[in-house]
Design a protein around this motif. Structure first.
Motif, PDB file in Angstrom:
ATOM      1  N   THR A  29      -1.961   5.224   1.167  1.00  0.00           N
ATOM      2  CA  THR A  29      -0.902   4.307   0.732  1.00  0.00           C
ATOM      3  C   THR A  29      -0.988   2.992   1.493  1.00  0.00           C
ATOM      4  O   THR A  29      -0.877   1.918   0.891  1.00  0.00           O
ATOM      5  CB  THR A  29       0.483   4.957   0.916  1.00  0.00           C
ATOM      6  OG1 THR A  29       0.537   6.160   0.136  1.00  0.00           O
ATOM      7  CG2 THR A  29       1.597   4.033   0.499  1.00  0.00           C
ATOM      8  N   GLU A  39       2.739  -2.230  -3.777  1.00  0.00           N
ATOM      9  CA  GLU A  39       2.986  -0.800  -3.601  1.00  0.00           C
ATOM     10  C   GLU A  39       2.171   0.000  -4.615  1.00  0.00           C
ATOM     11  O   GLU A  39       1.942  -0.463  -5.736  1.00  0.00           O
ATOM     12  CB  GLU A  39       4.476  -0.491  -3.804  1.00  0.00           C
ATOM     13  CG  GLU A  39       5.393  -1.081  -2.759  1.00  0.00           C
ATOM     14  CD  GLU A  39       5.302  -0.366  -1.428  1.00  0.00           C
ATOM     15  OE1 GLU A  39       5.116   0.866  -1.409  1.00  0.00           O
ATOM     16  OE2 GLU A  39       5.402  -1.064  -0.406  1.00  0.00           O
ATOM     17  N   TRP A  57      -5.412   4.511  -8.827  1.00  0.00           N
ATOM     18  CA  TRP A  57      -4.582   5.255  -7.883  1.00  0.00           C
ATOM     19  C   TRP A  57      -4.889   6.749  -7.947  1.00  0.00           C
ATOM     20  O   TRP A  57      -5.010   7.412  -6.913  1.00  0.00           O
ATOM     21  CB  TRP A  57      -3.101   4.996  -8.155  1.00  0.00           C
ATOM     22  CG  TRP A  57      -2.199   5.790  -7.272  1.00  0.00           C
ATOM     23  CD1 TRP A  57      -1.363   6.793  -7.652  1.00  0.00           C
ATOM     24  CD2 TRP A  57      -2.044   5.663  -5.855  1.00  0.00           C
ATOM     25  NE1 TRP A  57      -0.695   7.290  -6.558  1.00  0.00           N
ATOM     26  CE2 TRP A  57      -1.096   6.606  -5.433  1.00  0.00           C
ATOM     27  CE3 TRP A  57      -2.614   4.838  -4.902  1.00  0.00           C
ATOM     28  CZ2 TRP A  57      -0.705   6.758  -4.112  1.00  0.00           C
ATOM     29  CZ3 TRP A  57      -2.222   4.991  -3.580  1.00  0.00           C
ATOM     30  CH2 TRP A  57      -1.283   5.939  -3.194  1.00  0.00           C
TER      31      TRP A  57
END
Length: 95
Positions: A29, A39, A57
């Motif tokens: 992260t 984010e 991701w």
């Protein structure tokens, strides 16, 4: 049926894999935020998230978590063998 040694190892390896996954998720992260400047997607399945971002991701997280789990369980096996003098029975390689 697994003997007490194998059960002890499985508990130790499970705890190591959990800890490794926790640390890996935090690290992945952080790296995602540093490289992309935003984010990571909280819900990659949402149509509001770009497909390229969702796939990126998923790949980064999947590979990163599996590598962390593998390294943690290998380290646990090494420590187990160091402490007991042998690997758990299911990890022994037959020649």
């Amino acid at each position: 049926m697994a003997d007490k040694g194998d059960i002890g190892y499985r508990v130790m390896a499970g705890a190591a894999a959990f800890a490794g996954g926790f640390v890996a998720k935090k690290a992945i992260t952080l790296v995602w935020k540093k490289t992309t400047g935003k984010e990571p997607p909280t819900n990659p399945e949402s149509p509001d998230v770009a497909l390229s971002e969702a796939i990126g991701w998923a790949v980064v997280m999947g590979v990163g978590m599996e590598i962390a789990r593998l390294l943690a369980t290998r380290a646990a096996a090494h420590q187990w063998a160091k402490g007991t003098g042998e690997l758990p029975s299911h990890l022994k390689v037959e020649a």
